[in-house]
Design an enzyme around this catalytic site. Sequence first.
Site, short mmCIF file in Angstrom:
data_model
loop_
_atom_site.label_atom_id
_atom_site.label_comp_id
_atom_site.label_asym_id
_atom_site.label_seq_id
_atom_site.Cartn_x
_atom_site.Cartn_y
_atom_site.Cartn_z
NE ARG A 167 -9.93 -2.82 -3.28
CZ ARG A 167 -9.42 -2.27 -2.18
NH1 ARG A 167 -8.33 -2.76 -1.64
NH2 ARG A 167 -10.00 -1.23 -1.62
CG ASP A 220 -0.51 -2.84 6.66
OD1 ASP A 220 -1.67 -3.16 7.00
OD2 ASP A 220 -0.24 -1.74 6.15
CE1 TYR A 273 -9.81 2.73 6.54
CE2 TYR A 273 -8.76 3.62 8.49
CZ TYR A 273 -8.71 3.30 7.15
OH TYR A 273 -7.58 3.54 6.43
CE LYS A 274 -8.38 -0.17 4.75
NZ LYS A 274 -6.99 -0.27 4.35
CG PHE A 308 -2.03 0.92 1.22
CD1 PHE A 308 -3.19 0.64 0.51
CD2 PHE A 308 -1.94 2.12 1.92
CE1 PHE A 308 -4.24 1.55 0.50
CE2 PHE A 308 -2.99 3.03 1.92
CZ PHE A 308 -4.14 2.74 1.20
C1 LIG Z 1 -6.19 0.93 4.20
C2 LIG Z 1 -4.72 0.75 4.36
C3 LIG Z 1 -3.92 1.73 4.98
C4 LIG Z 1 -4.54 3.03 5.39
O1 LIG Z 1 -3.77 3.83 6.21
P1 LIG Z 1 -4.46 5.10 6.91
O2 LIG Z 1 -3.40 5.75 7.69
O3 LIG Z 1 -5.61 4.57 7.73
O4 LIG Z 1 -5.00 5.98 5.82
C5 LIG Z 1 -2.58 1.44 5.16
N1 LIG Z 1 -2.03 0.27 4.76
C6 LIG Z 1 -2.78 -0.68 4.13
C7 LIG Z 1 -2.16 -1.97 3.69
C8 LIG Z 1 -4.13 -0.46 3.91
O5 LIG Z 1 -4.87 -1.38 3.29
#
Ligand SMILES: *Cc1c(COP(=O)(O)O)cnc(C)c1O
Length: 432
Positions: A397, A223, A248-249, A146
Amino acid sequence: MTAAPSPDPHLSFARRMDRSDGLAHLRRRFVGVTDAADGAAPEAVVAYLDGNSLGRPTIATGERLQRFVTEAWGGRLIRGWDEEWLDLPFAIGDALGSAALGAASGQTYIGDSTTVTIYKLARAAADAQLSRDPARTEIVVDTDNFPTDRYVLDGIAGERGMSIRWIVADTEAGVTPEQVAAVVGPQTALVVLSHVAYRSGFLADVPAITRIAHDAGALVLWDLCHSAGSVPTELDAWGVDLAVGCTYKYLNGGPGSPAFGYVRADLQEVLAQPIRGWLGSADAFEMGPEYVPAPGIRRFISGTPAIVGMLAMQDTIAMIADAGMEAVRAKSVALTEFAITLADDWLAPLGVTVASPRDAERRGGHVTLSHPAMREVTALLWQQDVIPDYRDPGGLRIGLSPLSTSFQETHAGLAAVRETLRGVLREQAGLA
Ligand SMILES: *Cc1c(COP(=O)(O)O)cnc(C)c1O
């Protein structure tokens, strides 16, 4: 006379699966979910297929937030900090660790955003490695991780005179133990990878990769953004050093709810996180001249915790604790299998390919379907209240949140993808 429409075997299958789904009753605990089959109003949204980006709220959360305003915040006022809130990041962290992460208490906290939590934990790990052995100057990360993970790590490398060792990941799969073994060595400080790849849904082999990293003397930071609440982990048993994940996911914490961090117990005293705030110090209310880190997990906190932001996730964590992660994962696998079956049957003839692992053992909770027209298809689907999301290149997705998604909802969503893609292709052919 017109012939009766031929029955759709996939719809019969979806109905059967919903009837036998041991978690089906939990779906009705979410706001906005009222199945037409119950005789209730039809759903406002036809198919919500993006719970892996923003989970739905639960009805209990609405009540919890209301109660918080009137009773806790409005009633206890500043006393709330001593009575409950100062410990809430750790109480929720422990509940999450126990319900979903395989983490014994005292190692998980709710903190800052995922981005900031990655920074704090990765920077602490990099510093500890460098001071132990100045030759450990590499941070391993994959090219398809990400963006926030890649950007943060690149920034840390710049700050500390380190370098990034990139693993080139297959965007339709993910990072393998062999790829990690090929790049780690006496120069490696830290390995940072995603448990579930945000694009493909590939599920990394955490225990194998963690072992390989440890054998090379490196620390690992996993992560868990796309697995927490959908794919079980055994952080303690797997020997994971550090982990971070979104709430939040799949944990339905609400937009921008703070992330969780996990720091293995025996590393806590070794690591110094870089944002030295008063609430992570040994005696916050002494307000002393110098920062002395608190013992244990509290030292990873910086300032005043986002209490309102961490209320909602508690309702999902409680649901997971009740249902058990094994049941959650079993339903998640069945949902993704079903989506792939529908994609093969309905969408492959239109040129769609499955850009996610077909082996359920190597697949997380979402499925990515590729076609050059998917960006346009996604925009049209949103207009019809069918809500997946889009990730380049050409990836639709389909996120299948096991607590809130039904098989019939998945069926309705994929049927809409088929009709919409057909329409787009027909229009393109007409214009050609
Ligand atoms: C959704 C996601 C994030 C999001 O990071 P935020 O700081 O909450 O915006 C980071 N890493 C991964 C792998 C994600 O899927």
